[in-house]
Design a protein around this motif. Structure first.
Motif, short mmCIF file in Angstrom:
data_model
loop_
_atom_site.label_atom_id
_atom_site.label_comp_id
_atom_site.label_asym_id
_atom_site.label_seq_id
_atom_site.Cartn_x
_atom_site.Cartn_y
_atom_site.Cartn_z
N MET A 1 6.97 5.87 -2.11
CA MET A 1 7.90 6.96 -2.37
C MET A 1 7.31 8.02 -3.29
O MET A 1 8.02 8.79 -3.90
CB MET A 1 9.20 6.41 -2.95
N ASP A 2 6.00 8.06 -3.37
CA ASP A 2 5.31 8.99 -4.27
C ASP A 2 4.80 10.20 -3.48
O ASP A 2 3.65 10.62 -3.62
CB ASP A 2 4.13 8.27 -4.94
N SER A 3 5.68 10.77 -2.65
CA SER A 3 5.37 11.95 -1.83
C SER A 3 4.06 11.81 -1.06
O SER A 3 3.15 12.64 -1.19
CB SER A 3 5.31 13.21 -2.73
N PRO A 4 3.91 10.75 -0.25
CA PRO A 4 2.65 10.56 0.47
C PRO A 4 2.44 11.62 1.54
O PRO A 4 3.39 12.12 2.14
CB PRO A 4 2.81 9.16 1.09
N TYR A 5 1.18 11.93 1.78
CA TYR A 5 0.84 12.87 2.85
C TYR A 5 1.12 12.24 4.21
O TYR A 5 1.58 12.90 5.13
CB TYR A 5 -0.63 13.26 2.75
N ARG A 6 0.83 10.94 4.33
CA ARG A 6 1.06 10.22 5.58
C ARG A 6 1.47 8.79 5.24
O ARG A 6 0.92 8.19 4.32
CB ARG A 6 -0.20 10.20 6.44
N LEU A 7 2.44 8.26 5.98
CA LEU A 7 2.86 6.88 5.77
C LEU A 7 1.93 5.95 6.52
O LEU A 7 2.11 5.65 7.71
CB LEU A 7 4.32 6.70 6.21
N GLU A 8 0.91 5.53 5.83
CA GLU A 8 -0.10 4.64 6.40
C GLU A 8 -0.73 3.85 5.27
O GLU A 8 -0.91 4.37 4.17
CB GLU A 8 -1.17 5.47 7.12
N ALA A 9 -1.05 2.60 5.54
CA ALA A 9 -1.68 1.76 4.53
C ALA A 9 -2.86 1.02 5.13
O ALA A 9 -2.83 0.62 6.30
CB ALA A 9 -0.68 0.74 3.96
N TYR A 10 -3.89 0.86 4.33
CA TYR A 10 -5.05 0.05 4.69
C TYR A 10 -5.06 -1.13 3.73
O TYR A 10 -5.04 -0.95 2.51
CB TYR A 10 -6.32 0.88 4.54
N VAL A 11 -5.06 -2.33 4.29
CA VAL A 11 -4.95 -3.54 3.47
C VAL A 11 -6.21 -4.39 3.63
O VAL A 11 -6.61 -4.71 4.74
CB VAL A 11 -3.71 -4.36 3.87
N VAL A 12 -6.82 -4.72 2.50
CA VAL A 12 -7.94 -5.66 2.48
C VAL A 12 -7.44 -7.00 1.96
O VAL A 12 -6.87 -7.07 0.87
CB VAL A 12 -9.08 -5.15 1.58
N VAL A 13 -7.65 -8.04 2.75
CA VAL A 13 -7.36 -9.40 2.30
C VAL A 13 -8.66 -9.99 1.77
O VAL A 13 -9.59 -10.24 2.54
CB VAL A 13 -6.83 -10.26 3.47
N PRO A 14 -8.76 -10.19 0.45
CA PRO A 14 -10.00 -10.77 -0.09
C PRO A 14 -10.13 -12.25 0.26
O PRO A 14 -9.16 -12.90 0.69
CB PRO A 14 -9.82 -10.58 -1.61
N GLN A 15 -11.34 -12.75 0.07
CA GLN A 15 -11.56 -14.18 0.22
C GLN A 15 -10.60 -14.94 -0.72
O GLN A 15 -10.24 -14.43 -1.78
CB GLN A 15 -13.00 -14.54 -0.11
N PRO A 16 -10.16 -16.16 -0.34
CA PRO A 16 -9.17 -16.89 -1.15
C PRO A 16 -9.54 -17.02 -2.62
O PRO A 16 -8.69 -16.85 -3.51
CB PRO A 16 -9.08 -18.25 -0.47
N GLU A 17 -10.82 -17.31 -2.91
CA GLU A 17 -11.21 -17.47 -4.31
C GLU A 17 -11.16 -16.14 -5.06
O GLU A 17 -10.87 -16.11 -6.27
CB GLU A 17 -12.61 -18.08 -4.41
N VAL A 18 -11.39 -15.05 -4.36
CA VAL A 18 -11.29 -13.73 -4.98
C VAL A 18 -9.83 -13.40 -5.26
O VAL A 18 -9.50 -12.81 -6.30
CB VAL A 18 -11.94 -12.65 -4.09
N GLN A 19 -8.95 -13.77 -4.34
CA GLN A 19 -7.52 -13.55 -4.58
C GLN A 19 -7.07 -14.23 -5.87
O GLN A 19 -6.32 -13.65 -6.68
CB GLN A 19 -6.71 -14.09 -3.40
N GLN A 20 -7.52 -15.46 -6.07
CA GLN A 20 -7.13 -16.19 -7.27
C GLN A 20 -7.61 -15.47 -8.53
O GLN A 20 -6.89 -15.35 -9.53
CB GLN A 20 -7.69 -17.61 -7.22
#
Length: 263
Positions: free
Chosen positions: A118-137
């Motif tokens: 809701m921060d006045s985005p230019y385009r409603l689109e997201a790029y998501v990176v799922v890190p390796q499980p140990e990196v997530q922790q």
């Protein structure tokens, strides 16, 4: 330095997405007062619901997420702003760095997914990176209190030089926090930047004309060039930490397990 954790974590999903902080902090943007348009708000909340559902289906607990807050196509860039998102039950929250309405001051915020879009985005689109499980922790620890502000520099510069510590921009906080997460003995921004160099992180170079560079410095408090080496600065080549370059780095180093786009 502070981390703002004003959230309504135990509300229903609809109420959670509608629960917002005052719109006084935006990543590299000014804060003109605008009356929210109902259709735009509905689309932004729909995007947040879609994102939460997709994140839950991914099985991840922590991700790095980018949004298209500004049109950067003239620089051959797509995504503008990064945050680190984590799961709490079936809800997701984003920890990220925002500056205060075009000023040279920033803070670390935790927001619900609705606020993130809701921060006045230019385009409603997201790029998501799922890190390796140990990196997530490791990232989950790094974005908790008090670790989230350990790599934070409140002096904000939207075009901060990646290898200096005079200023810091939003995406730079993500990379330096990642370095601290991967190597907890890293205790300073200088050490975080040394780790990034060792891992061959490559910032993007923006080719700015002299008038653009001069105008930015004169008329915008959140843009400065005095932390850039003269050889680059006076040839109008400005190196900075972009979302696109961070995504490439995460893939190249194997920190990324997978990624997906949400539209």
């Amino acid at each position: 330095m502070r981390i703002d954790l004003t959230l309504c974590k135990r509300l229903s999903l609809t109420l959670l997405l509608a629960c917002t902080l005052p719109l006084s902090a935006r990543a590299g943007q000014s804060c003109e007062q605008q009356v929210p348009q109902l259709d735009a708000v509905r689309q932004q909340l729909d995007m947040a619901v879609k994102t939460v559902a997709r994140l839950n289906a991914s099985g991840a607990d922590v991700v790095i997420i980018g949004r298209v807050g500004q049109d950067l196509s003239k620089y051959r860039l797509h995504y503008s702003h990064l945050g680190i998102a984590y799961r709490d039950g079936d809800q997701w929250f984003v920890v990220h760095k925002l500056n205060e309405c075009g000023t040279a001051v920033s803070n670390i915020y935790e927001q619900g997914m609705g606020q993130f879009f809701m921060d006045s985005p230019y385009r409603l689109e997201a790029y998501v990176v799922v890190p390796q499980p140990e990196v997530q922790q490791k990232l989950r620890v790094a974005i908790g209190r008090p670790e989230a502000t350990r790599m934070h520099e409140p002096r904000y510069n939207m075009l901060a030089y990646p290898w200096a510590t005079q200023y810091q921009q939003s995406n730079q906080w993500v990379t330096e926090t990642l370095a601290h997460a991967m190597e907890p003995q890293i205790a300073s921004r200088e050490q975080a930047q040394a780790w990034l160099k060792l891992k061959d992180y490559a910032p993007d170079t923006l080719n700015l004309g002299p008038m653009t560079r001069l105008g930015g410095r004169m008329f915008k408090a959140n843009i400065a060039f005095d932390d850039h080496p003269n050889a680059l600065r006076f040839s109008d080549r400005i190196e900075t930490t972009t979302a696109d370059s961070v995504f490439s780095f995460l893939q190249k180093t194997g920190i990324e397990a997978s990624h997906f786009v949400i539209q």
